[in-house]
Design an enzyme around this catalytic site. Sequence first.
Site, PDB file in Angstrom:
ATOM      1  N   TRP A  47       0.814  -1.295   0.048  1.00 12.52           N
ATOM      2  CA  TRP A  47       0.069   0.008  -0.054  1.00 12.52           C
ATOM      3  C   TRP A  47       0.835   1.236  -0.030  1.00 12.52           C
ATOM      4  O   TRP A  47       0.433   2.368  -0.430  1.00 12.52           O
ATOM      5  CB  TRP A  47      -0.883  -0.116   1.215  1.00 12.52           C
ATOM      6  CG  TRP A  47      -0.082   0.120   2.548  1.00 12.52           C
ATOM      7  CD1 TRP A  47       0.938  -0.388   3.062  1.00 12.52           C
ATOM      8  CD2 TRP A  47      -0.716   1.030   3.698  1.00 12.52           C
ATOM      9  NE1 TRP A  47       1.035   0.191   4.301  1.00 12.52           N
ATOM     10  CE2 TRP A  47       0.140   1.003   4.672  1.00 12.52           C
ATOM     11  CE3 TRP A  47      -1.969   2.087   3.690  1.00 12.52           C
ATOM     12  CZ2 TRP A  47       0.123   1.761   5.872  1.00 12.52           C
ATOM     13  CZ3 TRP A  47      -1.956   2.757   4.825  1.00 12.52           C
ATOM     14  CH2 TRP A  47      -0.935   2.628   6.070  1.00 12.52           C
ATOM     15  N   ASP A  48       2.256   1.175   0.382  1.00 11.56           N
ATOM     16  CA  ASP A  48       3.043   2.343   0.323  1.00 11.56           C
ATOM     17  C   ASP A  48       3.130   2.945  -0.864  1.00 11.56           C
ATOM     18  O   ASP A  48       2.756   3.972  -0.805  1.00 11.56           O
ATOM     19  CB  ASP A  48       4.586   1.652   0.259  1.00 11.56           C
ATOM     20  CG  ASP A  48       4.841   0.803   1.470  1.00 11.56           C
ATOM     21  OD1 ASP A  48       3.912   0.089   1.732  1.00 11.56           O
ATOM     22  OD2 ASP A  48       5.756   0.741   1.948  1.00 11.56           O
ATOM     23  N   GLU A 102       0.745  -3.033  12.426  1.00 10.37           N
ATOM     24  CA  GLU A 102       0.950  -4.346  12.468  1.00 10.37           C
ATOM     25  C   GLU A 102       1.239  -5.082  13.743  1.00 10.37           C
ATOM     26  O   GLU A 102       1.506  -6.375  13.906  1.00 10.37           O
ATOM     27  CB  GLU A 102       2.136  -4.737  11.549  1.00 10.37           C
ATOM     28  CG  GLU A 102       1.376  -4.305   9.971  1.00 10.37           C
ATOM     29  CD  GLU A 102       2.466  -4.803   8.948  1.00 10.37           C
ATOM     30  OE1 GLU A 102       3.580  -5.141   9.306  1.00 10.37           O
ATOM     31  OE2 GLU A 102       1.904  -4.810   7.765  1.00 10.37           O
ATOM     32  N   LYS A 158       3.084   0.131  16.317  1.00 12.78           N
ATOM     33  CA  LYS A 158       4.288   0.054  15.318  1.00 12.78           C
ATOM     34  C   LYS A 158       4.293   1.494  14.430  1.00 12.78           C
ATOM     35  O   LYS A 158       5.361   2.057  14.327  1.00 12.78           O
ATOM     36  CB  LYS A 158       4.285  -1.094  14.216  1.00 12.78           C
ATOM     37  CG  LYS A 158       5.353  -1.225  13.358  1.00 12.78           C
ATOM     38  CD  LYS A 158       5.130  -2.345  12.460  1.00 12.78           C
ATOM     39  CE  LYS A 158       6.217  -2.585  11.662  1.00 12.78           C
ATOM     40  NZ  LYS A 158       5.970  -3.791  10.651  1.00 12.78           N
ATOM     41  N   GLN A 159       3.101   1.673  13.962  1.00  7.84           N
ATOM     42  CA  GLN A 159       2.749   2.904  13.308  1.00  7.84           C
ATOM     43  C   GLN A 159       1.534   3.545  13.252  1.00  7.84           C
ATOM     44  O   GLN A 159       0.606   2.801  13.798  1.00  7.84           O
ATOM     45  CB  GLN A 159       3.127   2.627  11.692  1.00  7.84           C
ATOM     46  CG  GLN A 159       2.058   1.467  11.421  1.00  7.84           C
ATOM     47  CD  GLN A 159       2.727   0.578   9.972  1.00  7.84           C
ATOM     48  OE1 GLN A 159       3.428  -0.269  10.189  1.00  7.84           O
ATOM     49  NE2 GLN A 159       2.636   1.172   8.925  1.00  7.84           N
TER      50      GLN A 159
HETATM   51  C1  BGC Z   1       4.724  -1.671   7.584  1.00  6.76           C
HETATM   52  C2  BGC Z   1       3.671  -1.706   6.143  1.00  6.76           C
HETATM   53  C3  BGC Z   1       4.428  -1.228   5.024  1.00  6.76           C
HETATM   54  C4  BGC Z   1       5.602  -2.465   4.967  1.00  6.76           C
HETATM   55  C5  BGC Z   1       6.418  -2.069   3.638  1.00  6.76           C
HETATM   56  C6  BGC Z   1       6.009  -2.777   7.306  1.00  6.76           C
HETATM   57  O1  BGC Z   1       6.814  -2.740   8.258  1.00  6.76           O
HETATM   58  O2  BGC Z   1       4.135  -1.899   8.788  1.00  6.76           O
HETATM   59  O3  BGC Z   1       2.816  -0.880   6.763  1.00  6.76           O
HETATM   60  O4  BGC Z   1       3.561  -1.574   4.216  1.00  6.76           O
HETATM   61  O5  BGC Z   1       6.423  -2.362   5.962  1.00  6.76           O
HETATM   62  O6  BGC Z   1       7.166  -1.011   3.709  1.00  6.76           O
END
Ligand code: BGC
Length: 765
Positions: free
Chosen positions: A345-346, A487, A599-600
Amino acid sequence: MLKYTIGKGNYKNWIIGEDEFSLSEQGKGESVFCLGNGYMGIRSAFEEPYPFQTRGTFVSGCFDRLPDETVELPNAADVCEIRLILDGEYFSMTQGEVSGYQRCLNLYTGELTRSLDWRSPGGKRYRLVFKRAVSHADVHACGMQVEICARDHDAKVQVTSGINGRMTNSGAQHFSDGSKRVLDRQFLYLDQRTVQSGIIFYHCCGSRVVGAKGEVRDFAMERRRILETMDFKAEKGKTVRYEKLAVLYTGRELAEQGEQALQLLARHVRRLVTEGYDALQEKNAACFRSFWEQRDIRIRGENDRIPLALRFAQYHLLAMIPPDSSSSIAAKGLTGEGYKGHVFWDTEVYILPYYLFTAPEKAAQLLEYRINRMGQARENAKKKGYRGLLFPWESTGTGEEETPLFAGMDILTGKAAHVWAGIKEHHITADIAYALWMYRSAAGGRDIEDEEGNLLIVGAALFWMSRSVYVEEKDRYEIRDIIGPDEYTEHVDNNAYSNYMARDTVQKALRLLRGGGGRFVRKAEAYYGETGIAERMETYARKLYLPLPVENPPGILPQNDGFLQKKTLDVAKYRSSAGKQTILKDYSRRQVDQMQVLKQPDVVMLLILLPELFDTGIKWKNWNYYEPKTIHDSSLSRAIYSVAASDCKESREAYECFLHAMDIDMGPNPHSSDQGIHAAAMGGIWLAVVRGFVGLRVLEDCLCIEPCLPEQIQEICFSFIYRGKNIALQLTKEKLMLSSTGDEETPVRIQGRDYRFTHGLEIAM
Ligand code: BGC
């Protein structure tokens, strides 16, 4: 240690450099200085080999899968290795004495240089300058140059270089030993085929020596490698140049095969060698010049690294955009093996907005990549018992779900940790529909009739409806057992981000179905083999449960059911080592899951994608609640907190978060490594400034600008594209100026007030 003060004069704030060689930190420089043109990316490993080096060449969209392994971008043959023997002594920075070392990536010209003085173990002195470029004018070409000056003696020089097909992806060899040839006693040729996908990689290179005497050329063919050795003399005090020019094609874009392909490559290399390295770099620099003329963001402020960071981000965003829609942008671009070249999704959420405002045709291309994989998304949904379209959490060439099932280690069991994202992290389907809608709004609705796009949005909506359960006693739909953007929290019910984004998707689908006089309803129903979809969507949109801010803690939107009841943890220790996921060395994923540890951003992510949902008071409360609980263990984190703070007009926090976001790959000790740079973080730097500080975004029928300029920034100037028009923007503390060359009016909402302008608009701030 990276340095930012190297560029002077015209190159001030254009150069990322280092003035120390570190054997153990090579991975960082290889990623940060990586060269690429969207077709291929070459990690900037030193010419001469060292331990801890990760050489890498990746071609966009050329995937391969080894038995029982995850599909990945194979590491193609290396052409950058150059070994020097100077008067019988092997050149290495780990031997003898190195002084005056400097390595620079010039973002303005796209060239990587390394210069140093070397005193050999035998006491001989040399000045060496290495240059390298991956061409943006000729995407199949790259070049290298080595300047050698023997300071106090006539030197015998031996250069060995060639095409090394022994590269692996962390030990996994994706290529067969193909054919090798020396063409016209001058050019080296090697082709290799990927084991499973059968893509042929064609390599050819040639070299020349300028300013030397007595040149002797020899060749060697080995297993998976072809080499050339050049012997020549360098007179004392005179600079001689060794140049190597190389091309890389794959069978995917070459109509020619066999001998014909070989001749085409030889012709290409002959031309490059005749013109020389400087000509290749001059054409490359011209592309960069015109790129920067249109795209440079000029920022006046206290911190010189900010304009540099924006250039750095745009440099990498340019290096990662594929030539066409057959592939998309990987989480590490083309800069490393990290995430195996997979697309997340980035791309749609962090990177696409940049392209939307700077090269809308590239934004369209990124969406086309998804549209072309709707068939697989449909299969994927069906396989998992859903309807409509379910896009894969990790996508490659085919559009199938490619998320590995295991990664990292579970500290409690000592076994590989289970990855649930591919099975439960479904918000990507809403994110893609959202990005497509945003694209159409920015394009002025011109593509709104485009049927495939409409079907994508309807398919995404159908997925969400089938992904939800109807809870009779509550007379509502719920989305259960899901993973949101954070996550560190898995298997939850009613993740706020997913629920609101699901409703947003369904509302968008409904608008498409209700428009067009019912014609499209019939089309969509026939396509998805369902009836009554509009009516069902209406009920669903009304009855989908949307978590609301609670009273205790006041105004907080629960990330998911039960989140606010979980225990909290002081995450200070982990925040200071953010990005390295050190919490997973103390706790298993399941234990982290039991705590309010992020995490984010998750709720805060939602607040910037759908900013109209809540008022600023609620947004700011949620920012303050969730940010301190976030470790920022994803490179996708800081920039979003910065944008969200800007949305709340909290410029101090927005600026603080931005400084952290900027350092992810560009700090003195960047997180980038042998795995590559963080593509989303590059988009994040741009987002934090343009979407955050300037407050620029698209609404459905107009542009929207809500500035929040931090104290430390006095002025931001740049141009962007909106509905086919080039608009120049200048923002200072006192005023906002917009100017455009077209004859059509542009609607714009600035700080909540609506304006229209044709050529110019000036608003006091
Ligand atoms: C993040 C995801 C991201 C992926 C790729 C993961 O560590 O939690 O949101 O899409 O990395 O960058």
